[in-house]
Design a protein around this motif. Sequence first.
Motif, PDB file in Angstrom:
ATOM      1  N   UNK A 149       0.819  -1.205   0.000  1.00 28.07           N
ATOM      2  CA  UNK A 149       0.000   0.000   0.000  1.00 28.07           C
ATOM      3  C   UNK A 149       0.854   1.256   0.000  1.00 28.07           C
ATOM      4  N   UNK A 150       0.311   2.281  -0.641  1.00 27.33           N
ATOM      5  CA  UNK A 150       0.903   3.618  -0.613  1.00 27.33           C
ATOM      6  C   UNK A 150      -0.154   4.556  -0.051  1.00 27.33           C
ATOM      7  N   UNK A 151       0.187   5.257   1.013  1.00 25.56           N
ATOM      8  CA  UNK A 151      -0.752   6.186   1.613  1.00 25.56           C
ATOM      9  C   UNK A 151      -0.161   7.568   1.697  1.00 25.56           C
ATOM     10  N   UNK A 152      -0.970   8.512   2.128  1.00 27.58           N
ATOM     11  CA  UNK A 152      -0.520   9.887   2.291  1.00 27.58           C
ATOM     12  C   UNK A 152      -0.768  10.329   3.725  1.00 27.58           C
ATOM     13  N   UNK A 153      -0.033  11.355   4.139  1.00 25.47           N
ATOM     14  CA  UNK A 153      -0.166  11.848   5.500  1.00 25.47           C
ATOM     15  C   UNK A 153      -1.115  13.027   5.587  1.00 25.47           C
ATOM     16  N   UNK A 154      -1.367  13.441   6.804  1.00 28.34           N
ATOM     17  CA  UNK A 154      -2.270  14.573   7.037  1.00 28.34           C
ATOM     18  C   UNK A 154      -1.582  15.888   6.698  1.00 28.34           C
ATOM     19  N   UNK A 155      -2.342  16.814   6.153  1.00 27.18           N
ATOM     20  CA  UNK A 155      -1.823  18.144   5.875  1.00 27.18           C
ATOM     21  C   UNK A 155      -2.119  19.090   7.024  1.00 27.18           C
ATOM     22  N   UNK A 156      -1.331  20.133   7.126  1.00 30.92           N
ATOM     23  CA  UNK A 156      -1.571  21.228   8.077  1.00 30.92           C
ATOM     24  C   UNK A 156      -0.466  22.251   7.832  1.00 30.92           C
ATOM     25  N   UNK A 157      -0.438  22.771   6.622  1.00 33.12           N
ATOM     26  CA  UNK A 157       0.725  23.511   6.132  1.00 33.12           C
ATOM     27  C   UNK A 157       0.947  24.824   6.888  1.00 33.12           C
ATOM     28  N   UNK A 158       2.138  24.974   7.518  1.00 33.33           N
ATOM     29  CA  UNK A 158       2.512  26.263   8.103  1.00 33.33           C
ATOM     30  C   UNK A 158       3.504  26.978   7.177  1.00 33.33           C
ATOM     31  N   UNK A 159       3.369  28.285   7.079  1.00 38.16           N
ATOM     32  CA  UNK A 159       4.316  29.059   6.280  1.00 38.16           C
ATOM     33  C   UNK A 159       4.854  30.222   7.108  1.00 38.16           C
TER      34      UNK A 159
ATOM     35  N   UNK B   3       3.160  16.552  10.309  1.00 35.97           N
ATOM     36  CA  UNK B   3       4.571  16.166  10.228  1.00 35.97           C
ATOM     37  C   UNK B   3       4.823  15.357   8.960  1.00 35.97           C
ATOM     38  N   UNK B   4       5.863  15.725   8.247  1.00 35.41           N
ATOM     39  CA  UNK B   4       6.218  15.034   7.024  1.00 35.41           C
ATOM     40  C   UNK B   4       5.648  15.650   5.769  1.00 35.41           C
ATOM     41  N   UNK B   5       4.547  16.373   5.890  1.00 36.79           N
ATOM     42  CA  UNK B   5       3.848  16.854   4.694  1.00 36.79           C
ATOM     43  C   UNK B   5       4.609  17.975   3.988  1.00 36.79           C
ATOM     44  N   UNK B   6       4.563  19.181   4.511  1.00 38.45           N
ATOM     45  CA  UNK B   6       5.220  20.304   3.845  1.00 38.45           C
ATOM     46  C   UNK B   6       5.115  21.563   4.692  1.00 38.45           C
ATOM     47  N   UNK B   7       5.946  22.524   4.321  1.00 34.58           N
ATOM     48  CA  UNK B   7       5.871  23.862   4.889  1.00 34.58           C
ATOM     49  C   UNK B   7       6.355  24.835   3.820  1.00 34.58           C
ATOM     50  N   UNK B   8       6.226  26.117   4.092  1.00 39.07           N
ATOM     51  CA  UNK B   8       6.650  27.101   3.110  1.00 39.07           C
ATOM     52  C   UNK B   8       7.256  28.322   3.761  1.00 39.07           C
ATOM     53  N   UNK B   9       7.949  29.099   2.952  1.00 41.18           N
ATOM     54  CA  UNK B   9       8.518  30.350   3.438  1.00 41.18           C
ATOM     55  C   UNK B   9       8.490  31.377   2.315  1.00 41.18           C
ATOM     56  N   UNK B  10       8.168  32.610   2.693  1.00 40.05           N
ATOM     57  CA  UNK B  10       8.238  33.745   1.775  1.00 40.05           C
ATOM     58  C   UNK B  10       9.427  34.579   2.217  1.00 40.05           C
ATOM     59  N   UNK B  11      10.429  34.645   1.338  1.00 41.74           N
ATOM     60  CA  UNK B  11      11.712  35.223   1.729  1.00 41.74           C
ATOM     61  C   UNK B  11      12.547  35.587   0.514  1.00 41.74           C
TER      62      UNK B  11
END
Length: 474
Positions: free
Chosen positions: A218-228, A375-383
């Motif tokens: 199986x291939x699954x995905x994790x929960x999102x909760x993106x902080x930037x 955790x594991x999903x992603x984050x972002x930065x404006x810089x």
Amino acid sequence: MDTITKTERPQTPEQALVAEYVARARKAQAAFAYADQETTDMAVRAVAWSLYKPEHARMLAELAVEDTGIGNVPDKVTKNTRKTFGTLRDLLRAKSVGIIEEDKAKGLVKYAKPVGVVAAITPSTNPAATPINKAMMAIKGRNAIIMASSPSGLKTTCKTVELARQALEALGLPPDLIQALPKASKPMTDALMKSVDLIVATGSQANVRAAYSSGTPAIGVGAGNVPVIIDDSADFKDAAEKITASKIFDNSTSCSSENSVTILDGVYDEAMAALKAAGGYLCTPEERQRVLSLLWVDGKLNRDLIAHDAKVLAEAFQLAPEAHSAKFFMVEEDGVGYDHPFSGEKLSLVLAVYRAKDYPAAKEQIRKILDFQGRGHSCGIHTKNMDHARDLAEDLEVVRVLVNQAHTFGNGGGFNSGLNFTLSMGCGTWGKNSITENLSLKNFLNITHLVTVIPEDKPSEEELFGPLWAKVGK
């Protein structure tokens, strides 16, 4: 009395129905397994066009909003077309038949083979786009695929699959390469997962866990909760416009939608002014409390409010008159965890805003948020300071760090970045997933390695152990 073996046990009606679907899929896949690259690519084009076709994209977007009660039609049209177009671009640039890679120096030749029959667990947030996205990848690998839809997205998914089947039939290919279970039931989904060769699960974490525990790869995905982060070097207007466009897309149904922004204290007022100018409304403390009390019911997100239009939320939250023209709503937050629900994924046009004294504090803030959820999903930065971006990528436990991008449009693939298009994003072991990348064609292939003799590549003991011997002796 004769003993009944495990394989001879009587099936429930639902198990028997699933067995019929799987049998048809196996027959279709066997007929397609040796298709050449041209035939395979034409099939992928046909499946893509079945959703990308303008009247289909709109009809299925309208049906999805009616079916699920979440999101909005224009953005679902965009999702149906943009994701399909981008995925088709990626797939047509790849080989999936015969020799796909050759390394003469290592004496290796790699041959692509199908994985067989795939079960796709699909979510209510994208009941048309996700099934076609997975179907395109599966067909490119010369597999068959069976969709198991979420209950609220069932009607849309079944109609989407019907159109894809018609597209395959028009090419003279077996329509049973793509099927959808006629009911959204846990027993049927469980039976399907145990009967196929590969599961690709997108949606709730309960579905992902069930896929991993099914006994089938199986291939699954994790929960999102993106902080930037917005740091002190950012272009505030550009950052605000990108955060806004991403946050409001399809009423925040995407797992890649920004859920919080952390702003450095020295530029907090300037950045907030830019966010307000872009369409954000900052709730007063009293309004914040009303949002908190209504967006969650008994600790769970209120399905009557998530992924709804801004005007609906403004009325429900009894916000000030000026809020009724806003595109999204900001609430100031300073805590993280279960006692601070705004720090988690909200699936709504609500953005938590944190302030940090400097960049190191901002990084620790988003680390805490990710440790709580995402955790594991992603984050972002404006810089404009790439040292900050590189520091996040080096230090945080996420698969993706997006720089100066609208997260929803960049995380699952974009035309101006290198990530492949997908609607399923792996989060590594941090998110309890088996992949640390965007779902892609390679996840739908078995690979045979042809191995030939090469000149011996055997280093001396000194080369391998010499540094250790020099340090501690033999």
